[in-house]
Structure formats: structure tokens, C-alpha cells
Design an enzyme around this catalytic site. Structure first.
Site, PDB file in Angstrom:
ATOM      1  N   LEU A 141      -2.580   0.563  -2.931  1.00  0.00           N
ATOM      2  CA  LEU A 141      -2.005   1.388  -1.873  1.00  0.00           C
ATOM      3  C   LEU A 141      -1.002   2.317  -2.544  1.00  0.00           C
ATOM      4  O   LEU A 141      -0.254   1.885  -3.423  1.00  0.00           O
ATOM      5  CB  LEU A 141      -1.296   0.531  -0.817  1.00  0.00           C
ATOM      6  CG  LEU A 141      -2.176  -0.399   0.031  1.00  0.00           C
ATOM      7  CD1 LEU A 141      -1.303  -1.278   0.927  1.00  0.00           C
ATOM      8  CD2 LEU A 141      -3.157   0.401   0.882  1.00  0.00           C
ATOM      9  N   ASP A 142      -0.968   3.592  -2.147  1.00  0.00           N
ATOM     10  CA  ASP A 142      -0.040   4.497  -2.814  1.00  0.00           C
ATOM     11  C   ASP A 142       1.397   4.147  -2.443  1.00  0.00           C
ATOM     12  O   ASP A 142       1.659   3.378  -1.514  1.00  0.00           O
ATOM     13  CB  ASP A 142      -0.382   5.964  -2.537  1.00  0.00           C
ATOM     14  CG  ASP A 142      -0.125   6.388  -1.109  1.00  0.00           C
ATOM     15  OD1 ASP A 142       1.015   6.230  -0.645  1.00  0.00           O
ATOM     16  OD2 ASP A 142      -1.052   6.920  -0.461  1.00  0.00           O
ATOM     17  N   VAL A 143       2.330   4.709  -3.176  1.00  0.00           N
ATOM     18  CA  VAL A 143       3.729   4.303  -3.068  1.00  0.00           C
ATOM     19  C   VAL A 143       4.293   4.487  -1.666  1.00  0.00           C
ATOM     20  O   VAL A 143       5.162   3.722  -1.226  1.00  0.00           O
ATOM     21  CB  VAL A 143       4.579   5.061  -4.121  1.00  0.00           C
ATOM     22  CG1 VAL A 143       4.624   6.552  -3.805  1.00  0.00           C
ATOM     23  CG2 VAL A 143       5.982   4.468  -4.234  1.00  0.00           C
ATOM     24  N   ASN A 144       3.807   5.471  -0.912  1.00  0.00           N
ATOM     25  CA  ASN A 144       4.320   5.740   0.428  1.00  0.00           C
ATOM     26  C   ASN A 144       3.532   5.046   1.530  1.00  0.00           C
ATOM     27  O   ASN A 144       3.782   5.297   2.713  1.00  0.00           O
ATOM     28  CB  ASN A 144       4.337   7.251   0.683  1.00  0.00           C
ATOM     29  CG  ASN A 144       5.313   7.966  -0.233  1.00  0.00           C
ATOM     30  OD1 ASN A 144       6.412   7.476  -0.462  1.00  0.00           O
ATOM     31  ND2 ASN A 144       4.912   9.109  -0.770  1.00  0.00           N
ATOM     32  N   THR A 145       2.580   4.212   1.167  1.00  0.00           N
ATOM     33  CA  THR A 145       1.780   3.469   2.147  1.00  0.00           C
ATOM     34  C   THR A 145       2.226   2.013   2.149  1.00  0.00           C
ATOM     35  O   THR A 145       2.502   1.442   1.098  1.00  0.00           O
ATOM     36  CB  THR A 145       0.283   3.560   1.804  1.00  0.00           C
ATOM     37  OG1 THR A 145      -0.117   4.932   1.824  1.00  0.00           O
ATOM     38  CG2 THR A 145      -0.563   2.781   2.804  1.00  0.00           C
TER      39      THR A 145
END
Length: 291
Positions: A109-113
């Protein structure tokens, strides 16, 4: 019976199969003193010595290993990497420590998810769950900022062209909100980098919040705090294994831990009972003496 080296190492939790293949190709793995090649087969015997980067590692027969799976609630701001050179927090920081194995993330999952991220000790299971050919559903709750009309929803369902190929949501369901801030639940059957965000951006809509709420039929556990984890039980673990055509497990670490906690609780109850009986006898004896 001999097995492919990468399968043995993946099953033992030393990385996903793709990661293992990469380190074998890089010449970082040796078997009984000889540099291994991709496709080599090994038979697990007491004298087998496999090293990664010169370090002797532990491998066992498939039947001896218990497949473990964690459900982790990834907060925003954590990276899906084992070590960050800048010292930023990673999803591995809070996980329980293991002996003779390691946790492997099922996708990223990307850092902002934020939301559900699965981890397992079985690299083969991780590899199969991630592989697009398995078409395992991932569901996301997404808050979008911008005007969303029927034409845009139709494009997102039928498919839009991204820089790495066409993509589409399998399902899109409106789940609330007013004006230009609206929530949708969407599903995908692959895990390309930032795919949910890029799909919405392709139709001129920005994502302001993104939460993964389900992987296959495993939901983000209710009541699990951000940064918290829980271990899946045998039925849930076997659901994931059967989903990707792996043989079911016959035992679970969860059951073992529950049994240990139950035994400890019983021991405490017995100790409390004995203490009460002894204390009661002393008080009784004391009253008789005073009488």
C-alpha cells in the site's frame, strides 16, 4: 523428494518467490558450498546447508512448517519496506518477532493509503495471492474530490488507458457523501502501483482518502486500531490457501497460543483457589484457637 530451491526458500519465509529468484540470479545463494542457479532442485536432508549472503539459513520439510498469516491495519505514513535509509516508520516495525522465519507482505500500500495489509510466513502463499493471474479481489473505500457523473463511472467500469496499460474497476458502488466530496467502494483484481488513485485521476477526479477494507474474503477486522495486528485462525488461513490452490494446513499457531493462554488461565485459577483454601483454613484455625 527434491523441490525447486526458490520454492523451498519461499516456503521457509525468506522472501516471496520473485524475491528469492532475484537473489538466486544475483549469486547470493549457495547450496552445500556451491553457488546456486535458478532452477536448481534440492532435497531437504539433515546435512543440507543453504546460505544466503554467506549466512546459514534454516529450511524444513513442508509438513513441519506452520503457515501463519497476520491482518495488519496500516496507518497512513508507513512505508511498505523492511528498512528505510531515512529512518521513516515501516509496516514491519510493529509486527511480532519470529524465530527461523520472517513476515512477508502480501502486496503493498502506498505511503498515503491505510487499511488492510496481509503478512505471511509462507512466501509461496504471498506470491500466489499477489499474482494477477489469480484475480484475488481487493476492495477499497475511497473518498474522491471532484464532479463524478455517469459517464466517468462508465469509463472506470469499462476501462481507461494508464501509462502501464488498460485498467478498470471490477465494481464501483456509491457509499455516501455530498457535493464534490463523495465516498465509493471499488474493487480490483490486481495490485499495480497506485492503481486506484491513477484510475480516478484518469477521469479528472482526485482521491483525498483511500482505505483498503478487504483482501479476498478477509475483511479489515472490526475494532482493530491503526497500527494493530491480529493473527488469522486456521479456517481463515486455509481459505486463503485454497483460494490459490495450495494444500490446507492441519494446525495453527493461533490454536496453540489459545491453548497456552487457556492452560495458563486454568493454572492461575487453580492457584487462586488453593490460596483461598489455605487462607480460609488459616482463618478458621485462628478462630478456633481464639475460641
Amino acid at each position: 523428494m527434491s523441490e525447486k530451491l526458490q520454492k523451498v526458500l519461499a516456503r521457509a519465509g525468506h522472501g516471496s518467490r520473485r524475491e528469492i529468484e532475484s537473489i538466486i540470479e544475483a549469486g547470493r545463494v549457495s547450496v552445500d558450498g556451491k553457488i546456486a542457479k535458478l532452477g536448481d532442485r534440492v532435497e531437504i536432508t539433515p546435512g543440507l546447508k543453504i546460505r544466503i549472503d554467506g549466512h546459514l539459513i534454516s529450511v524444513r520439510e513442508s509438513a513441519e512448517q506452520i503457515c501463519r498469516v497476520l491482518a495488519y491495519y496500516k496507518p497512513e505514513g508507513e512505508l511498505c519496506t523492511r528498512n528505510d535509509p531515512e529512518g521513516r516508520p515501516t509496516v514491519f516495525d510493529r509486527l511480532p518477532k519470529l524465530r527461523g522465519a520472517r513476515w512477508i507482505a502480501v502486496g503493498r500500500l502506498d505511503v498515503n493509503t491505510c487499511g488492510l495489509l496481509l503478512f505471511t510466513t509462507d512466501g509461496e502463499l504471498a506470491n500466489r495471492l499477489m499474482h494477477p493471474s489469480r484475480e484475488v479481489e481487493r476492495e477499497y473505500a475511497v473518498r474522491v474530490f471532484g464532479q463524478v457523473d455517469d459517464a466517468k463511472l462508465r469509463d472506470l467500469s469499462r476501462g481507461v488507458q494508464l501509462e502501464d496499460g488498460p485498467a478498470a474497476f471490477k465494481t464501483i458502488k456509491f457509499s455516501g457523501g455530498e457535493g464534490i466530496n463523495q465516498w465509493y467502494n471499488v474493487t480490483l483484481t490486481e495490485g499495480r502501483n497506485r492503481e486506484v488513485r491513477r484510475l480516478w485521476e484518469a477521469v479528472g477526479v482526485q482521491v483525498s482518502r483511500l482505505i483498503r477494507v478487504r483482501y479476498g474474503d478477509i475483511p479489515l477486522p472490526k475494532g482493530l486500531p491503526r497500527g494493530g495486528w491480529t493473527e488469522l485462525d486456521l479456517a481463515q488461513t486455509n481459505y486463503l490457501r485454497e483460494l490459490v490452490e495450495l494444500p490446507p494446513e492441519t494446525s495453527s499457531k493461533v490454536a496453540v497460543e489459545k491453548d497456552r493462554r487457556r492452560m495458563k488461565a486454568n493454572q492461575i485459577r487453580r492457584a487462586v483457589k488453593r490460596h483461598s483454601q489455605v487462607s480460609g483454613g488459616r482463618r478458621s484455625g485462628g478462630r478456633n484457637n481464639n475460641g
